[in-house]
Write a protein that holds these residues in place. Structure first.
Motif, PDB file in Angstrom:
ATOM      1  N   ILE A 196      -2.086 -44.306  23.624  1.00  0.00           N
ATOM      2  CA  ILE A 196      -1.004 -43.543  24.232  1.00  0.00           C
ATOM      3  C   ILE A 196      -1.302 -42.449  25.195  1.00  0.00           C
ATOM      4  O   ILE A 196      -0.994 -42.372  26.195  1.00  0.00           O
ATOM      5  CB  ILE A 196       0.096 -43.097  22.991  1.00  0.00           C
ATOM      6  CG1 ILE A 196       0.853 -44.400  22.505  1.00  0.00           C
ATOM      7  CG2 ILE A 196       1.167 -42.231  23.659  1.00  0.00           C
ATOM      8  CD1 ILE A 196       1.594 -44.154  21.284  1.00  0.00           C
ATOM      9  N   TYR A 221      -2.838 -43.584  28.437  1.00  0.00           N
ATOM     10  CA  TYR A 221      -1.788 -43.960  29.405  1.00  0.00           C
ATOM     11  C   TYR A 221      -0.995 -42.833  29.931  1.00  0.00           C
ATOM     12  O   TYR A 221      -0.684 -42.603  30.921  1.00  0.00           O
ATOM     13  CB  TYR A 221      -0.786 -45.120  28.911  1.00  0.00           C
ATOM     14  CG  TYR A 221      -1.492 -46.493  28.740  1.00  0.00           C
ATOM     15  CD1 TYR A 221      -1.835 -47.049  29.816  1.00  0.00           C
ATOM     16  CD2 TYR A 221      -1.913 -47.235  27.488  1.00  0.00           C
ATOM     17  CE1 TYR A 221      -2.718 -48.306  29.992  1.00  0.00           C
ATOM     18  CE2 TYR A 221      -2.537 -48.385  27.536  1.00  0.00           C
ATOM     19  CZ  TYR A 221      -2.788 -48.807  28.488  1.00  0.00           C
ATOM     20  OH  TYR A 221      -3.667 -49.904  28.538  1.00  0.00           O
ATOM     21  N   ALA A 222      -0.620 -41.773  28.896  1.00  0.00           N
ATOM     22  CA  ALA A 222       0.157 -40.867  29.251  1.00  0.00           C
ATOM     23  C   ALA A 222      -0.721 -39.806  30.376  1.00  0.00           C
ATOM     24  O   ALA A 222      -0.302 -39.296  31.337  1.00  0.00           O
ATOM     25  CB  ALA A 222       0.321 -39.864  28.183  1.00  0.00           C
ATOM     26  N   PHE A 261       5.523 -36.919  31.470  1.00  0.00           N
ATOM     27  CA  PHE A 261       5.720 -37.723  30.386  1.00  0.00           C
ATOM     28  C   PHE A 261       5.644 -37.066  28.734  1.00  0.00           C
ATOM     29  O   PHE A 261       4.637 -36.207  28.800  1.00  0.00           O
ATOM     30  CB  PHE A 261       4.711 -38.893  30.274  1.00  0.00           C
ATOM     31  CG  PHE A 261       4.742 -39.722  29.229  1.00  0.00           C
ATOM     32  CD1 PHE A 261       5.823 -40.852  29.298  1.00  0.00           C
ATOM     33  CD2 PHE A 261       3.692 -39.629  28.106  1.00  0.00           C
ATOM     34  CE1 PHE A 261       5.780 -41.833  28.201  1.00  0.00           C
ATOM     35  CE2 PHE A 261       3.906 -40.835  26.980  1.00  0.00           C
ATOM     36  CZ  PHE A 261       4.833 -41.642  26.979  1.00  0.00           C
ATOM     37  N   ILE A 308       6.604 -37.325  24.648  1.00  0.00           N
ATOM     38  CA  ILE A 308       7.201 -37.971  23.293  1.00  0.00           C
ATOM     39  C   ILE A 308       7.737 -37.019  22.301  1.00  0.00           C
ATOM     40  O   ILE A 308       7.113 -35.976  22.161  1.00  0.00           O
ATOM     41  CB  ILE A 308       6.150 -39.075  22.738  1.00  0.00           C
ATOM     42  CG1 ILE A 308       5.521 -39.961  23.446  1.00  0.00           C
ATOM     43  CG2 ILE A 308       6.394 -39.298  21.298  1.00  0.00           C
ATOM     44  CD1 ILE A 308       4.261 -40.725  22.990  1.00  0.00           C
ATOM     45  N   ARG A 328       5.381 -47.899  20.521  1.00  0.00           N
ATOM     46  CA  ARG A 328       5.100 -46.747  21.425  1.00  0.00           C
ATOM     47  C   ARG A 328       3.966 -46.948  22.230  1.00  0.00           C
ATOM     48  O   ARG A 328       4.071 -46.787  23.511  1.00  0.00           O
ATOM     49  CB  ARG A 328       4.834 -45.457  20.502  1.00  0.00           C
ATOM     50  CG  ARG A 328       5.774 -45.072  19.593  1.00  0.00           C
ATOM     51  CD  ARG A 328       5.387 -43.849  18.870  1.00  0.00           C
ATOM     52  NE  ARG A 328       6.036 -43.614  17.742  1.00  0.00           N
ATOM     53  CZ  ARG A 328       6.108 -42.635  16.937  1.00  0.00           C
ATOM     54  NH1 ARG A 328       5.182 -41.709  17.416  1.00  0.00           N
ATOM     55  NH2 ARG A 328       6.672 -42.432  15.785  1.00  0.00           N
ATOM     56  N   THR A 386       4.664 -47.430  26.379  1.00  0.00           N
ATOM     57  CA  THR A 386       3.634 -46.694  27.578  1.00  0.00           C
ATOM     58  C   THR A 386       3.284 -47.241  28.344  1.00  0.00           C
ATOM     59  O   THR A 386       3.096 -46.914  29.418  1.00  0.00           O
ATOM     60  CB  THR A 386       2.881 -45.413  26.450  1.00  0.00           C
ATOM     61  OG1 THR A 386       3.674 -45.050  25.350  1.00  0.00           O
ATOM     62  CG2 THR A 386       2.224 -44.541  27.258  1.00  0.00           C
ATOM     63  N   TYR A 427       3.569 -47.336  32.395  1.00  0.00           N
ATOM     64  CA  TYR A 427       2.569 -47.081  33.357  1.00  0.00           C
ATOM     65  C   TYR A 427       2.334 -48.215  34.283  1.00  0.00           C
ATOM     66  O   TYR A 427       2.096 -48.258  35.553  1.00  0.00           O
ATOM     67  CB  TYR A 427       1.076 -46.852  32.772  1.00  0.00           C
ATOM     68  CG  TYR A 427      -0.130 -46.774  33.320  1.00  0.00           C
ATOM     69  CD1 TYR A 427      -0.287 -45.810  34.443  1.00  0.00           C
ATOM     70  CD2 TYR A 427      -1.147 -47.844  33.400  1.00  0.00           C
ATOM     71  CE1 TYR A 427      -1.352 -45.641  34.994  1.00  0.00           C
ATOM     72  CE2 TYR A 427      -2.212 -47.820  34.280  1.00  0.00           C
ATOM     73  CZ  TYR A 427      -2.228 -46.702  35.207  1.00  0.00           C
ATOM     74  OH  TYR A 427      -3.426 -46.724  36.013  1.00  0.00           O
TER      75      TYR A 427
END
Length: 159
Positions: free
Chosen positions: A20, A23-24, A33, A35, A138, A142, A146
């Motif tokens: 995650i 990708y964030a 972005f 969470i 999640r 994500t 992306y």
């Protein structure tokens, strides 16, 4: 553009956190972005339907407290509409073109989402009828967000 994931429960698995996070980081050139984790309601293994609804409502109240009025909300629900990656990318592009710069995605707890959260959602999205662990979802979500940015930018990433 702001993209927010509202999720029930804490993510414990290091490998999922790493995916995650990757990708964030990649998305940072396209959007802000974040969470937001809300507490999951502790419940015994065997629940009556009334107890299940109560757990979902309690978690739902926590979720709804994190959603602002102007946000466009995608609720992940097994009975939601399935989309291809290209359709999802197109939907995000249209939303941002027409003034929705705050997109929120909601992943419920192990019992799913409350009726009040589903009612607040602008759309329901499904990744198929498989049951997946919410923590894994999640990462999958994500990556798909992306991927949508990469499709919309004309990148070959998604092939």
């Amino acid at each position: 553009m702001n993209i927010k994931l509202i999720v029930v429960g804490k993510l414990k698995e290091k490998y999922l956190k790493q995916g995650i996070s990757e990708y964030a980081k990649r998305m940072s050139k396209f959007c802000k972005f974040k969470i937001i984790e809300v507490a999951d309601e502790k419940a015994p293994e065997k629940l009556s339907s009334a107890q299940m609804e109560q757990v979902k409502e309690t978690e739902g109240t926590r979720i709804l407290s994190k959603i602002k009025e102007k946000e466009f909300v995608f609720a992940l629900a097994i009975l939601g509409q399935e989309r291809t990656s290209e359709e999802f990318a197109s939907e995000i592009e249209k939303l941002t073109t027409y003034g929705h710069s705050d997109l929120t995605f909601v992943i419920g707890g192990s019992l799913g989402l409350s009726p009040s959260v589903l009612q607040r959602a602008d759309t329901q999205i499904s990744f198929g009828r498989f049951t997946l662990p919410h923590q894994l979802m999640r990462l999958v979500l994500t990556e798909q967000i992306y991927r949508a940015f990469m499709i919309n930018s004309g990148s070959p990433y998604h092939k």
